[in-house]
Design an enzyme around this catalytic site. Structure first.
Site, short mmCIF file in Angstrom:
data_model
loop_
_atom_site.label_atom_id
_atom_site.label_comp_id
_atom_site.label_asym_id
_atom_site.label_seq_id
_atom_site.Cartn_x
_atom_site.Cartn_y
_atom_site.Cartn_z
N ASP A 117 1.18 -0.89 0.30
CA ASP A 117 0.04 0.23 -0.15
C ASP A 117 0.90 1.54 0.01
OD1 ASP A 117 -2.44 -1.29 -0.19
OD2 ASP A 117 -2.50 -1.77 1.90
N ASP A 176 -5.61 -4.82 -7.03
CA ASP A 176 -5.44 -3.16 -6.80
C ASP A 176 -3.98 -2.82 -6.94
OD1 ASP A 176 -7.29 -5.09 -5.67
OD2 ASP A 176 -7.64 -3.80 -4.96
#
Ligand SMILES: *[C@@H]1O[C@H](CO)[C@@H](O)[C@H](O)[C@H]1NC(C)=O
Ligand SMILES: *[C@@H]1O[C@H](CO)[C@@H](O)[C@H](O)[C@H]1NC(C)=O
Ligand SMILES: *[C@@H]1O[C@H](CO)[C@@H](O)[C@H](O)[C@H]1NC(C)=O
Ligand SMILES: *[C@@H]1O[C@H](CO)[C@@H](O)[C@H](O)[C@H]1NC(C)=O
Ligand SMILES: *[C@@H]1O[C@H](CO)[C@@H](O)[C@H](O)[C@H]1NC(C)=O
Ligand SMILES: *[C@@H]1O[C@H](CO)[C@@H](O)[C@H](O)[C@H]1NC(C)=O
Length: 413
Positions: A117, A176
């Site tokens: 992330d 993602d």
């Protein structure tokens, strides 16, 4: 299916973009949220489903970059539209607010468990460098995040690792992750380290090979074996089923491959982004509302929407439009983006909530538990309710509005 254009056939008579996209309520709500940030800083991730009040999370939550980068987005809007009382943009120094809110992200590293992330968390620093290319704090943050992501690269697999696993030979990669590799290009440009760029290219090429089905839809998760490099499983985590298409994942993919084209100029990425976008548009229901998963059942009605999938997709389609070399090729993508934005605005715009939009679906299988970080949990699959707004939906709503203005597809008011 109501979307049309060269992708789908006839020429669309397009309505103009919804006025809410440029409403003074946007800066008003964002400023109120800036003023209410807790100390030590935590960031809004999604709202309570009934009161529309923000729920706050620690800086090492994957969505923590989206609120600070919203300050930068309103700074951009102010420079595009001017800061007046009528448009609401005149009430604050958005750059100062974005800078100040970014400070909570500066010291983060792998020890905080932020994993892949780091790419999402780097966005405010990327915007800082667009304003001030010599800001040493932002440069250091980008380089540190990129190194952390590069450390998750496995050459046998050809990807950066998404989630950590108990069995180290199990190597999950989620779609993602296509959003996170941009930070590698920024750091490569800052440092001259070509390895970082090559890691991004390898990740994108491997994803292009294994995550995309022949019809242009995507799997959410592909698991690889690090010993053999082989694919061992293709499945979902946040979608309806292992064979379904989770809408936000599909939107990340459209954006991620158009973005790869932006950084490399490789036409394979552009062709891939178009293919993913075509699937997305062809599979929208007649009301133009982006569902949380394209294959989720229609009953019980209404099938939950995902406003974050809608706004990410709209932003992705606008990036795809800017990647095309002729206005005729760009128009169907930008028309579709406006339509998706208008349709989600009609459904989800919530003046009384702290967020801009409702109808976000954070994580359907995990019931959107409000008690902690909902992502990456291995919850049993459940098709139950739980609709919450994720801040990323609001951020991409504002970004899409800015893109429409800078592409001369909408006016400031
Ligand atoms: C440099 O960037 C950091 C992080 O984005 C920000 O907090 C800081 O205010 C910036 N410094 C200056 C002098 O603009
Ligand atoms: C370039 O980046 C890679 C990945 O982080 C690293 O292993 C390598 O040491 C770096 N090269 C230089 C010259 O800094
Ligand atoms: C990966 O392959 C090795 C060698 O065949 C095997 O021992 C290991 O259990 C596999 N890992 C997974 C997660 O399947
Ligand atoms: C949108 O959210 C409202 C509650 O805010 C809910 O009543 C409605 O069913 C949702 N619609 C969809 C399509 O998700
Ligand atoms: C969806 O958007 C299009 C284009 O703005 C509009 O014509 C249509 O009425 C919208 N549909 C709904 C259900 O809001
Ligand atoms: C989801 O909600 C259902 C119904 O309220 C509950 O039975 C189930 O335990 C919840 N699952 C998770 C993973 O929180």
């Amino acid at each position: 299916m109501m979307l049309t254009g060269p992708v789908l056939g006839t020429v669309l008579q397009l309505a103009s973009a919804s006025t809410q996209l440029f409403s003074p309520l946007i800066p008003q709500k964002v400023l109120a949220t800036f003023n209410a940030l807790p100390t030590p800083v935590k960031y809004p991730q999604y709202t309570d489903t009934t009161t529309g009040k923000w729920q706050y999370f620690t800086p090492w939550t994957w969505t923590s970059g989206f609120f600070p980068v919203t300050g930068y987005a309103l700074n951009t809007r102010k420079s595009l539209c001017g800061g007046t009382l009528a448009n609401g943009l005149g009430v604050a120094d958005w750059l100062a607010l974005g800078r100040s809110a970014s400070t909570g992200l500066i010291g983060l590293d792998a020890s905080h468990g932020i994993g892949h992330d780091v790419g999402f968390l780097s966005f405010p620093f990327v915007e800082e460098l667009a304003v001030n290319p010599t800001n040493a704090t932002a440069i250091a943050a980008i380089n540190r995040f990129a190194t952390a992501l590069a450390n998750r690269f496995n050459a046998k697999v050809g990807c950066t690792r998404s989630w950590d696993t108990v069995d180290p030979t199990d190597f999950p990669v989620i779609i993602d992750n296509m959003m996170n590799i941009e930070v590698l290009f920024h750091s490569a440009a800052l440092t001259g380290n070509v390895t970082l760029k090559n890691i991004a290219i390898s990740h994108a090429d491997t994803t292009m090979l294994n995550h995309i089905r022949p019809d242009g839809s995507t799997w959410h998760v592909v698991e690889y074996n690090t010993t053999t490099g082989n694919v061992i499983k293709k499945r979902t985590q946040q979608g309806y089923s292992d064979t379904s298409t989770w809408a936000r994942g599909q939107a990340w993919a459209i954006y991620g491959f158009a973005n790869m084209y932006r950084f490399t100029g490789d036409g394979n990425y552009l062709a891939t982004s178009r293919r993913l976008a075509t699937y997305f548009l062809r599979n929208l229901p007649a009301d133009g509302i982006v569902p949380w998963d394209f294959n989720a059942p229609l009953a019980p009605a209404p099938r939950p929407a995902d406003s974050s999938a809608a706004t990410v997709a709209a932003t992705a389609l606008l990036l795809l439009a800017r990647s095309e070399s002729t206005p005729a090729a760009a128009k169907p993508w930008s028309d579709a983006a406006i339509q998706i934005l208008n349709n989600i605005t009609a459904l989800a715009w919530r003046p009384s909530w702290q967020s801009l939009l409702a109808n976000g679906t954070v994580n359907m299988p995990a019931n959107n538990s409000l008690t902690g970080i909902v992502y990456g949990t291995n919850s049993p699959f459940l098709r139950v309710t739980g609709r919450l707004d994720a801040y990323l939906g609001d951020y991409y709503y504002i970004k899409a509005g800015n893109d429409l203005i800078s592409m001369s597809l909408a006016r400031c008011t």
